[in-house]
Design an enzyme around this catalytic site. Structure first.
Site, PDB file in Angstrom:
ATOM      1  N   GLU A  88       0.818  -1.200   0.000  1.00  0.00           N
ATOM      2  CA  GLU A  88       0.000   0.000   0.000  1.00  0.00           C
ATOM      3  C   GLU A  88       0.857   1.257   0.000  1.00  0.00           C
ATOM      4  O   GLU A  88       0.501   2.268  -0.622  1.00  0.00           O
ATOM      5  CB  GLU A  88      -0.929   0.005   1.214  1.00  0.00           C
ATOM      6  CG  GLU A  88      -1.983  -1.083   1.206  1.00  0.00           C
ATOM      7  CD  GLU A  88      -1.471  -2.434   1.695  1.00  0.00           C
ATOM      8  OE1 GLU A  88      -2.237  -3.409   1.672  1.00  0.00           O
ATOM      9  OE2 GLU A  88      -0.284  -2.517   2.093  1.00  0.00           O
ATOM     10  N   GLY A 119      13.342  -2.834  -1.398  1.00  0.00           N
ATOM     11  CA  GLY A 119      13.325  -1.733  -2.350  1.00  0.00           C
ATOM     12  C   GLY A 119      13.986  -2.030  -3.675  1.00  0.00           C
ATOM     13  O   GLY A 119      14.265  -1.099  -4.442  1.00  0.00           O
ATOM     14  N   LEU A 131       0.846  -7.403 -10.175  1.00  0.00           N
ATOM     15  CA  LEU A 131       1.654  -7.742 -11.351  1.00  0.00           C
ATOM     16  C   LEU A 131       2.024  -6.520 -12.192  1.00  0.00           C
ATOM     17  O   LEU A 131       2.746  -6.622 -13.178  1.00  0.00           O
ATOM     18  CB  LEU A 131       0.935  -8.776 -12.222  1.00  0.00           C
ATOM     19  CG  LEU A 131      -0.505  -8.526 -12.705  1.00  0.00           C
ATOM     20  CD1 LEU A 131      -0.651  -7.384 -13.676  1.00  0.00           C
ATOM     21  CD2 LEU A 131      -1.055  -9.803 -13.315  1.00  0.00           C
ATOM     22  N   ILE A 132       1.524  -5.337 -11.815  1.00  0.00           N
ATOM     23  CA  ILE A 132       1.675  -4.150 -12.659  1.00  0.00           C
ATOM     24  C   ILE A 132       3.127  -3.708 -12.760  1.00  0.00           C
ATOM     25  O   ILE A 132       3.594  -3.314 -13.835  1.00  0.00           O
ATOM     26  CB  ILE A 132       0.782  -3.015 -12.128  1.00  0.00           C
ATOM     27  CG1 ILE A 132      -0.694  -3.422 -12.243  1.00  0.00           C
ATOM     28  CG2 ILE A 132       1.038  -1.714 -12.881  1.00  0.00           C
ATOM     29  CD1 ILE A 132      -1.654  -2.498 -11.522  1.00  0.00           C
ATOM     30  N   GLU A 133       3.877  -3.770 -11.658  1.00  0.00           N
ATOM     31  CA  GLU A 133       5.272  -3.317 -11.697  1.00  0.00           C
ATOM     32  C   GLU A 133       6.094  -4.163 -12.654  1.00  0.00           C
ATOM     33  O   GLU A 133       6.935  -3.649 -13.393  1.00  0.00           O
ATOM     34  CB  GLU A 133       5.888  -3.345 -10.299  1.00  0.00           C
ATOM     35  CG  GLU A 133       7.291  -2.763 -10.261  1.00  0.00           C
ATOM     36  CD  GLU A 133       7.868  -2.683  -8.867  1.00  0.00           C
ATOM     37  OE1 GLU A 133       8.985  -2.157  -8.725  1.00  0.00           O
ATOM     38  OE2 GLU A 133       7.203  -3.140  -7.903  1.00  0.00           O
TER      39      GLU A 133
END
Length: 435
Positions: A63, A323, A349-351
Site C-alpha cells: 500500500e 526496495g 503484477l503491474i510493476e
C-alpha cells in the site's frame, strides 16, 4: 449492538495485540518500537501550526508503494500543506521513510478504539484523511465523522470473496461504508460491490499502481546483474508467501531447462532466513543478494565486468533486500507473481509489466482479479494452474525468444495504457479540501 460488541472486543484484543507485537519482534525488531503510537500517543504537530494537514494511511509495503505517486503528487499540488503517512507494519514504515524521507511526517495508525483514535486526531488535526485500498475501520470512521474530518477510501478494491463476507452483516456494514466522504474505486466491479455495501459518492478512477514508475537506477542495476549472471535463462518468483516457496522449488526441479537461475524474492523480510534454509534443505546451491552484486555504475565508470560473476552452479539467488523489486524484474527473462499458487489472493503484477517482462501468475488472484484479467487479455500475462504447469510454461517461454519479446512489449503497452489515476485522484481530493 454489533458496534458495541466490536468496541468491547477491542478491550480484550488490545493487550493480546501488544503481546503479538513482542512475539513478532523476535523476527523483526521494529515491532517493539513506537508502541505508544498504536494507542494514539504521538507528538503530533505544534498547536500553532495552522497549515492544512493531509493524512494518508498505507498499512504495509504494498500500500505504501501504491501510495507513492499519490503522495508525490500531493506534495507538488499542495506545497502549503503538511503530509502525514501512517502505517501498521515496520516494513511499511521503513518503505515510507525510504520513499519520502523528511518530506512527510509518519507514525503508526492507532488501534481502532475510540480513545486512541480521538487522541490521534487531536494530536495531528488532519484536514483530510485518505486510506488506501481495503482499510475500513469502523471506529476510525465514526471518530473522523465526529471530528469533521473527511475520509476518502482511495484505490479502493473489493473482491467477490470479501464482498460476501461483509454483506453478512447487513445494515451494520452499510453504516460503516456509508461513512466515507468519497470512495475512489479501481474498477467498475469494485465500485458495484462497494456501492452494494453502502458506500456513497463512488467513482471509478482506475488503479494507482499503474502510475508507479520503476526508477531508472533500479532498472540499470538489474541490467548490470543480468550481465554478471551470464547468458543462462533467468526467472524471478516475486512476493512469494509462506507455503509457496516449496511449490516454486518443485517447479524449478521439474523444468527441462536445467541451467535456469531462479531469483526468489519472499514478500516479507522476516522470512528471508527461513526461505534460505528451505532452499538449502533441498540441496540446491544458493546465493544471497545481500552477499553478491552491487550498485549500477555510472556510464563513465567501470561496468558490470568489475562485479563478481554469479557462480555457474548457483541455482537460486535469494532476493533478501528491500526496495529492489524493480531491479529483480529487470534482471529476469520471465516474472512469476507470488501469492497466487495458494489461495492467498495474489500480488500486484503491474510493476513487472511496467518493466516490460513477460508475467506468469497462479490461479488464485481474487485480490487483483481485474488487473490480472486485463493483463491476460492484453497478452502481457499468462495464468498457470499449479507448479507443474508453471514449469511447463517456463520451458516454453525460455525456448521461444520471439514469444517472450511479444509478451514483454504487450506488458509495457498494457502498463502505459492505464496510467493517469493519480491525476484524477488529486483532482477529487483538491475539490474535497476546497469545498
Amino acid at each position: 449492538m454489533l458496534r458495541a460488541l466490536y468496541r468491547a472486543l477491542w478491550w480484550i484484543v488490545a493487550p493480546l495485540a501488544v503481546l503479538r507485537l513482542f512475539i513478532r519482534s523476535r523476527r523483526e525488531r521494529g515491532y517493539r518500537e513506537h508502541i505508544g503510537e498504536r494507542f494514539g500517543h504521538t507528538a503530533g504537530r505544534p498547536r500553532d501550526d495552522l497549515a492544512p494537514l493531509i493524512w494518508v494511511h498505507a498499512v504495509s509495503v504494498g500500500e505504501t508503494r501504491a501510495a507513492e505517486p499519490l503522495v508525490e503528487a500531493l506534495l507538488r499540488a499542495r506545497p502549503d500543506a503538511r503530509l502525514l503517512v501512517t502505517h501498521m507494519t515496520p516494513s511499511g514504515r521503513a518503505t515510507g521513510e525510504r520513499l519520502f524521507g523528511s518530506r512527510v511526517a509518519r507514525c503508526y495508525l492507532p488501534y481502532d478504539m475510540p480513545h486512541t483514535v480521538r487522541r490521534f486526531l487531536r494530536a495531528w488535526r488532519p484536514t483530510l484523511g485518505i486510506v488506501m485500498e481495503t482499510e475500513v475501520w469502523p471506529t476510525l470512521l465514526d471518530e473522523c465523522r465526529r471530528a469533521d474530518v473527511p475520509l476518502v477510501l482511495a484505490n479502493a478494491r473489493m473482491s467477490a470473496r470479501s464482498y460476501r463476507r461483509a454483506a453478512r452483516f447487513g445494515g451494520a456494514t452499510r453504516e460503516v461504508f456509508g461513512g466515507f466522504s468519497r470512495v475512489l474505486a479501481q474498477s467498475p466491479a469494485d465500485a458495484q460491490r462497494l456501492t452494494a455495501l453502502g458506500a456513497r459518492h463512488v467513482a471509478v478512477l482506475g488503479n494507482l499502481k499503474f502510475d508507479m514508475a520503476t526508477p531508472p537506477d533500479l532498472v540499470a542495476r538489474g541490467r548490470a546483474w543480468r550481465a554478471a549472471i551470464g547468458t543462462r535463462p533467468v526467472w524471478v518468483a516475486a512476493s512469494t508467501r509462506e507455503g509457496e516457496e516449496g511449490l516454486i522449488l518443485d517447479a524449478l526441479a521439474a523444468q527441462a531447462t536445467k541451467d535456469a537461475l531462479l531469483i526468489l524474492v519472499p514478500r516479507h523480510p522476516q522470512r528471508f532466513d527461513e526461505v534460505a534454509a528451505l532452499v538449502e534443505r533441498r540441496g540446491v546451491r544458493l546465493a544471497r543478494r545481500s552477499q553478491w552484486g552491487g550498485e549500477a555504475k555510472p556510464a563513465a565508470a567501470p561496468g558490470p565486468a568489475d562485479m563478481a560473476p554469479l557462480p555457474a552452479d548457483v541455482t537460486v539467488l535469494l532476493g533478501d533486500s528491500m526496495g529492489e523489486l524493480g531491479a529483480y524484474y529487470a534482471a529476469a527473462d520471465v516474472a512469476f507473481i507470488g501469492g497466487s499458487l495458494l489461495p492467498l489472493g495474489g500480488q500486484n503484477l503491474i510493476e513487472a509489466c511496467a518493466v516490460g517482462v513477460p508475467v506468469l501468475i497462479g490461479p488464485h488472484v481474487f485480490n487483483f482479479a481485474q488487473a490480472t484479467a486485463d493483463a491476460v487479455a492484453a497478452g502481457a500475462a499468462q495464468q498457470v494452474s499449479d507448479s507443474a504447469d508453471l514449469a511447463r510454461v517456463l520451458d516454453e517461454l525460455f525456448s521461444d525468444r520471439g514469444r517472450r519479446i511479444t509478451m514483454g512489449a504487450a506488458a509495457s503497452a498494457f502498463a502505459a495504457r492505464h496510467r493517469g489515476t493519480t491525476e484524477r485522484t488529486v483532482e477529487v481530493l483538491r475539490a474535497l479540501m476546497e469545498a
